[in-house]
Each structure stands twice: as C-alpha cells, then as structure tokens.
Motif scaffolding. Structure first.
Motif: not given
Length: 473
Positions: A303-308, A285-286, A198-203, A265-270
């Motif tokens: 994909i730098t600016n996506f939170g994943i 790989p996403v 799930v990708l969010l449009p912000k870090k 589940s794992v959160w990647f800040s960017s």
C-alpha cells in the motif's frame, strides 16, 4: 398521383419513426448524474420484544481509481440478541451514475454468498447463504439499489462484507476534484463506531489535500440541551448563583462529551506513513480491509503508493448521518475516462441509445423536409396539368387516390375513352316533351369505334356493359 401518394406514405413513415423514437426516449429516460453527497442506509427491522441488534462497527474502504470509478468494501459487524435471518442495504442512486459488481461475503469464512435472481423466504434454511439485489423508488421518486442477503444468526456477533463498484460518484471542478459521500445515514439502531478510509492512487502531501468530516446529531445536540438546561434552571425559580454553578458543571460535561463525540480525520501521505505513525488511534487497520477489497490474501500487500484519508467517530444514535469529504488535485483521476465511462453506462441502460435514435430521426425528417419542400421546390410559373400522371386512366388514378372507386370514375372513364378514340359521343336533339321521363339535361348517343381488345381493362369492361345486347353501333 403516384408521386403524391409516395410522398404521403414517406411522410407517414417518418412520422411513425419519430413517434416511436420519442416513445423509446421517454421510456429509457435521460437521467442526470449529480455529484453531491449520496448516502448508504439500512432498513433492517428494528428491535422487537426480546429481539434486538446494533451495529457494533461499520468500517468502510473507498478506493478511488484513475478511471474515476470507486471500489467499495463495507464491513458490517452486527451484535444480535435473538434470532435474525435477513440483512438489507439500501443505496440511493441519485448521487451515483451506476453501481455494479455487487457481492456479499461472510467475513468469518471468507466465502462469498451465492447470487439469486429474486427475493427468497428468509425463514427457510435453503435461503441462507444467498443474496439478491433489486431496484426500488421511494415516495420522492428517488431510485435505490437494495442488497438483500440471508443467513442464520442468534445471540451472536457476525460480520459481512458488502462489496460493489461505483461509477459517477466523484465531483470534478475547475481547480480540484473531490469525493464527498455519506458513509451511512438513516440506520434504525445504534452504531457503536465507524472507521472510513478513502484511498487515492498517488502519494500526496498534507498541503495537497483537504479533509472534512461531519456527523449530523452529536455533539451539536448537547449544545442545544446545554442552553435549554440553563433556561430550565431559571424557569424553576432557582437562585441565579445556583443556576450558574449547575450551568458551569454542564459546560464541563459538554466539553468532555464534545471531545468524545467529535469525528476525527487524518491524512497519511503514503502507505508507509500510515504504518509508521504511532499516533494512529483508529481501530481498524486499513491494510487488512484493503486485502479484502482487492480480493487478495497476500501477506505482503503493498500500500506504499496509496495516499490514505482516515475518518473515525463513535456512538452514533439511530438516524445519524456520517459524511466524509476528500478534495485532491485534478491530476489524480482522468476526467476523460469519467465521461467515457458515463457514456458506456448510459449505453448499457439505453439512455444514450434512445437519444441517438431520437437525434437520427429528427435529422432524417429535417433532411426529407428540406429536399422535398425546399431544395426541389419549383421556380417561376406553375403550369397545372389536367390529366393523370404517367398515362394512367382516370379510374386507376381514382382508385390510387381514394383506395376505392368513386362515382366520378365512370363518367371520367367515358370521357377518357372518347379522347382515346374508342367511342364518340353525339348529342341528340330531342324535343323536351319527347324525352324519357325523369331525364334532366341533354341526351347523348355513344357510338363504338375501335375493338374492345385494344382498350384498358376498365375501359373494356365499361364498353362491354355499354354495348351488351346492342345490335349495331
């Protein structure tokens, strides 16, 4: 009389419009959109005889957009034993406002399948390479979108990418927003592994988000079997010590299986965080998945600016559900854009249009009622008038009122002719025994006074009939 008739016709007009509006409103329906978890299920034919298949992998990318829509790309990898020609994806619409922009892509070639307007014969080679969609309802009246595609596959592994855009799938709350979704459920066969992104449009930092993941059967089923096995040992009459030894062995086995089956589940800040973390054990790989979702072949996709958020689990038995959750701050998605999109989608479907039509009709009816019955209502003493309005003759007024002449029209016209001075009516005082047979009441003589040409059409006709063949007045 004319005014009364006009009022009657106007009320009928508003009545007909009201009925029509209610009918339209009921036909298009006002469907409420729920933001709880939804599901995407498959209803492909299960294994029969020497033919069988499993899902080797199901990898899904959900890209949350600032306008509240969600772009989806599902990578479905099948392992076929035998020959197959049809794929089928069912997406219930009870947890989503609308699903648009559906596409099916052959992952091996990157070529999208061609859309066809209705279902085809899957056994015909001319059908292969096409897909279609249709809406159905189950026994509980839940509407679903079905995506059906046709292909030729035998004793092989094959991957398709199913893409679509979801409207109304996010939940909005007082202190947070969320994406809460069943990635899949109700599959008829085994799913070897699944990775969901799930990708969010912000870090965002770890402390700003909340991740949860569930699977409906494992490892909970092993806990139940563990308790049942201990009871079974004792029921078999085994010594308690021996039963305890077996039970402890099962505990160790359960703990190992629990570790294996528990979803992660794992959160990647960017995007950079995702690329650099070495402890990432997810199989898919996403970045490559996101390229397909966005329709780009760029090697330098940023994909730098996506939170994943990444979720994974393995070895799903048939009918097991895989659910993911991501809570995030309210500043990420524009909730106003969500409502605008909601109205636009309902307008497309006719729901809001039906509501507006119904509301407008009610306003018009109430307005008409107010001005006709309240605003222009008479004040003080009501004075009755015993003559037709606007100088109409009784016969014409009778026709307007009843839409045909009645038995009252002729005597009323005779009296009207007398009032207007065309004739005079004189009572004859004839003794009762000298009257004609069957006569009841008095006898009268009608005397013609004015020329026929100056009377109304109906009056002239009656005068002609009265004095036809008369010698004098």
């Amino acid at each position: 009389m004319i005014l009364s008739r006009f009022k009657l016709k106007t009320e009928n007009f508003f009545w007909y419009v009201s009925v029509l509006s209610v009918a339209v409103f009921l036909l298009v329906g006002i469907t409420s959109t729920s933001f709880a978890a939804s599901e995407v299920s498959s209803s492909e034919q299960a294994a029969t005889g020497s033919r069988s298949y499993i899902y080797k992998n199901i990898d899904i990318v959900y890209k949350v957009n600032t306008d509240s829509t969600v772009d989806v790309a599902e990578y479905l990898t099948y392992k076929f034993t035998g020959e197959y020609h049809q794929g089928w994806r069912t997406i219930p619409l009870n947890g989503v406002g609308e699903i648009l922009n559906v596409k099916v892509v052959d992952a091996a070639t990157g070529q999208p399948l061609s859309y066809y307007y209705f279902e085809l014969d899957k056994t015909k080679p001319s059908s292969w390479g096409y897909y279609t969609t249709k809406n159905t309802k189950d026994k509980n009246k839940v509407e679903s979108l079905n995506i059906i595609w046709y292909y030729d596959a035998k004793d092989t592994e094959k991957t398709w990418i199913v893409k679509y855009k979801m409207h109304g799938s996010l939940g909005f709350y007082k202190d947070h927003d969320e994406f809460y979704w069943n990635a899949f459920t109700d599959y008829d066969v085994l799913v070897g592994a699944s990775n969901v992104f799930v990708l969010l449009p912000k870090k965002l930092a770890d402390s700003e988000v909340k991740l949860k993941v569930w699977r409906s059967l494992r490892p909970s089923t092993f806990g139940a079997s563990l308790v049942n096995s201990q009871r079974a040992y004792l029921a078999m009459g085994l010594p308690e010590d021996f039963a305890t030894v077996l039970y402890r062995k099962n505990i160790a086995k359960f703990e190992a299986e629990k570790e294996y089956y528990t979803p992660r589940s794992v959160w990647f800040s960017s995007g950079d965080d995702y690329k650099t973390k070495t402890q990432n054990e997810l199989a898919a790989p996403v970045e490559s998945k996101l390229k397909s979702l966005l329709g780009t072949s760029s090697e330098n996709l940023d994909i730098t600016n996506f939170g994943i958020a990444a979720y994974s689990a393995v070895d799903f038995p048939a009918k097991e559900r895989f659910t993911v959750y991501l809570g995030f701050p309210k500043s990420i998605v524009n909730q106003g854009a969500f409502w605008v999109d909601f109205v636009v989608q309902k307008l497309k479907n006719g729901h809001v249009l039906g509501l507006l039509l119904l509301s407008l009709t009610l306003i018009l009816v109430l307005r008409h009622w107010y001005f006709a019955e309240i605003y222009k209502k008479g004040r003080g003493v009501i004075v009755p008038e015993y003559e037709p309005p606007m100088g109409l003759t009784p016969a014409i007024a009778d026709i307007i009122l009843r839409e045909k002449p009645s038995s009252k029209a002729i005597p009323a016209t005779i009296i009207d002719l007398a009032v207007r001075g065309f004739i005079t009516i004189k009572e004859d005082h004839v003794p009762f025994f000298q009257r004609p047979q069957m006569s009841i009441g008095g006898l009268f003589t009608v005397i013609f006074l004015l020329p026929v040409s100056s009377a109304t059409f109906v009056g002239a006709y009656l005068l002609y009939k009265f004095f036809e063949g008369a010698k004098d007045n």
